[in-house]
Design a protein around this motif. Sequence first.
Motif, PDB file in Angstrom:
ATOM      1  N   ASP A 164       0.838  -1.215   0.000  1.00  0.00           N
ATOM      2  CA  ASP A 164       0.000   0.000   0.000  1.00  0.00           C
ATOM      3  C   ASP A 164       0.874   1.267   0.000  1.00  0.00           C
ATOM      4  OD1 ASP A 164      -2.823   1.319   1.869  1.00  0.00           O
ATOM      5  OD2 ASP A 164      -2.461   1.042  -0.281  1.00  0.00           O
ATOM      6  N   VAL A 165       0.240   2.408  -0.096  1.00  0.00           N
ATOM      7  CA  VAL A 165       0.987   3.660  -0.207  1.00  0.00           C
ATOM      8  C   VAL A 165       1.443   4.145   1.171  1.00  0.00           C
ATOM      9  CG1 VAL A 165       0.919   6.006  -1.123  1.00  0.00           C
ATOM     10  CG2 VAL A 165      -0.520   4.237  -2.148  1.00  0.00           C
ATOM     11  N   SER A 166       2.718   4.488   1.293  1.00  0.00           N
ATOM     12  CA  SER A 166       3.218   4.898   2.609  1.00  0.00           C
ATOM     13  C   SER A 166       2.846   6.356   2.892  1.00  0.00           C
ATOM     14  CB  SER A 166       4.740   4.736   2.682  1.00  0.00           C
ATOM     15  OG  SER A 166       5.385   5.940   2.337  1.00  0.00           O
ATOM     16  N   PRO A 167       2.694   6.698   4.211  1.00  0.00           N
ATOM     17  CA  PRO A 167       2.356   8.069   4.599  1.00  0.00           C
ATOM     18  C   PRO A 167       3.350   9.090   4.058  1.00  0.00           C
ATOM     19  CG  PRO A 167       2.152   6.615   6.485  1.00  0.00           C
ATOM     20  CD  PRO A 167       2.760   5.796   5.377  1.00  0.00           C
ATOM     21  N   LEU A 168       4.609   8.691   3.922  1.00  0.00           N
ATOM     22  CA  LEU A 168       5.601   9.648   3.406  1.00  0.00           C
ATOM     23  C   LEU A 168       5.302  10.006   1.960  1.00  0.00           C
ATOM     24  CD1 LEU A 168       8.721   8.167   5.129  1.00  0.00           C
ATOM     25  CD2 LEU A 168       7.842  10.465   5.440  1.00  0.00           C
ATOM     26  N   VAL A 187       2.267   9.965   0.698  1.00  0.00           N
ATOM     27  CA  VAL A 187       1.068  10.806   0.754  1.00  0.00           C
ATOM     28  C   VAL A 187       1.434  12.243   1.112  1.00  0.00           C
ATOM     29  CG1 VAL A 187      -1.199  11.122   1.818  1.00  0.00           C
ATOM     30  CG2 VAL A 187      -0.321   8.816   1.428  1.00  0.00           C
ATOM     31  N   ASN A 188       2.349  12.404   2.065  1.00  0.00           N
ATOM     32  CA  ASN A 188       2.763  13.765   2.435  1.00  0.00           C
ATOM     33  C   ASN A 188       3.410  14.486   1.263  1.00  0.00           C
ATOM     34  OD1 ASN A 188       3.648  12.717   5.803  1.00  0.00           O
ATOM     35  ND2 ASN A 188       1.720  13.459   4.988  1.00  0.00           N
ATOM     36  N   HIS A 196      -7.135  12.465  -5.251  1.00  0.00           N
ATOM     37  CA  HIS A 196      -6.462  11.391  -4.523  1.00  0.00           C
ATOM     38  C   HIS A 196      -6.338  11.698  -3.037  1.00  0.00           C
ATOM     39  CE1 HIS A 196      -5.293   9.462  -8.341  1.00  0.00           C
ATOM     40  NE2 HIS A 196      -5.171   8.396  -7.582  1.00  0.00           N
ATOM     41  N   HIS A 205      -7.276   4.377  11.291  1.00  0.00           N
ATOM     42  CA  HIS A 205      -6.013   4.976  10.855  1.00  0.00           C
ATOM     43  C   HIS A 205      -5.635   6.084  11.829  1.00  0.00           C
ATOM     44  CE1 HIS A 205      -3.561   7.078   7.491  1.00  0.00           C
ATOM     45  NE2 HIS A 205      -2.800   6.403   8.310  1.00  0.00           N
TER      46      HIS A 205
END
Lengths: 203, 203
Positions: A1-5, A7-8, A73, A184
């Motif tokens: 999955d997509v990491s928070p970093l 996303v930031n 997104h 989350h």
Amino acid sequence: DVSPLTVNRLSIYLRCLRMLQEQGLRQVSSQELGRCFGISPALFRKDLAHLGEMGIRGVGYDVDSLAANLSRHLGLERTHRMVLVGAGNLGSAVARYFGTGDGPFRMVAVVDSDPEKIGRPLGDVTVRPREELRQAIEKTRATIGLLTVPAEAAQSTYDELVEAGVLSVLNFAPVHLRRSAAVHTRNVDLRIHLEELAFYLVR
Amino acid sequence: DVSPLTVNRLSIYLRCLRMLQEQGLRQVSSQELGRCFGISPALFRKDLAHLGEMGIRGVGYDVDSLAANLSRHLGLERTHRMVLVGAGNLGSAVARYFGTGDGPFRMVAVVDSDPEKIGRPLGDVTVRPREELRQAIEKTRATIGLLTVPAEAAQSTYDELVEAGVLSVLNFAPVHLRRSAAVHTRNVDLRIHLEELAFYLVR
Ligand SMILES: NC(=O)c1ccc[n+]([C@@H]2O[C@H](COP(=O)([O-])OP(=O)(O)OC[C@H]3O[C@@H](n4cnc5c(N)ncnc54)[C@H](O)[C@@H]3O)[C@@H](O)[C@H]2O)c1
Ligand SMILES: NC(=O)c1ccc[n+]([C@@H]2O[C@H](COP(=O)([O-])OP(=O)(O)OC[C@H]3O[C@@H](n4cnc5c(N)ncnc54)[C@H](O)[C@@H]3O)[C@@H](O)[C@H]2O)c1
């Protein structure tokens, strides 16, 4: 999955795109984007490709469509209802910051255990008693909980937010919460911003 | 030079290393670090190599020495004196959060233009009049300015912080400041944290 970093980084990209939109730019090259993002084109092209944004050889990217894609997104095309627990100094500032206007993030309830705070207006809501937390979440179908209570109250308040059905929690209290896998949960810590400043100060 | 996004990753690495230290771990593999960081070993090995940390083939990294190295690079071995302008809701919470104890970040002065706030204790300092900002910075040799005033006062307050000689500013007001090239200036925006939550909510 997509990491928070990742996303930031998308958030940072969107802020740059918004600035470029304000300047009236319609097309932007990879180099210009890289300068704005503070990231090499090699890295952000990878991020953007995941969103289906390939750019046009020799031209770059279409500013409006890239901004719209990023906004979508990042979930900013929808309304996210938020409840806040702990209307103290930090909580009041946060509640008022998000408590007016019609961005994607809407404060729909604020609760506190201090009788002195009940009835206090914060943005578009007034502070309600702590006991009303669960019914406030059910009535507003809030999806985000903001935790701005003292450290000692953080875990029990978090547990109650989870049980009441929020889908995400932003925690400001300086504690490592026992987290629910279903919710989350992110911590906010200003120290990370200060560490960034300190890094450059000591170079 | 090193981008802020890289520096923020260093902060995340250090938090992971601190948790591993608390668990009593002395060595940690690249895989374990990758899981904690939420970043692929390929990416963080590059970051760590820049700090002179190569890891040991087949073993991984020494937790204590890596933590100490990160801490040093993030400037946390030194004391950074901070002044805060705007002792309102947000400013009071921030001042108290950093205003006690002996971490690397020390609140040494808080000023406000509201006479009602003068004399109010916040952590180890009391609120002083706005007019004392410059002398407070000179007397304490503060290097970091925290800007928690309303949007309309932000630019003029920033200009004054710059002129008084701070080396960095953390701005909480929702304005794009005209920045001084001599002062490392960063904005804090909670919206970035909420966008991260919203990203996962809409997937
Ligand atoms: N993450 C950061 O960078 C950062 C920065 C500043 C403050 N903080 C943290 O944020 C939190 C709030 O800080 P503050 O300065 O606003 O504190 P505060 O004392 O002003 O506010 C706390 C509020 O929570 C209320 N409260 C206490 N227990 C409660 C409960 N069980 N249910 C509902 N409400 C309850 C209190 O009545 C009060 O209004 C603290 O944990 C502080 O450490 C974090
Ligand atoms: N970055 C974020 O995520 C975030 C979150 C919440 C609030 N904010 C922002 O932080 C700022 C403060 O918010 P708040 O809720 O604490 O507001 P507030 O009104 O409670 O506090 C502002 C304080 O600044 C003082 N002040 C005003 N002008 C001044 C000046 N020229 N010099 C010194 N002091 C002055 C006021 O007397 C008051 O005490 C606002 O700009 C707000 O938009 C940002």
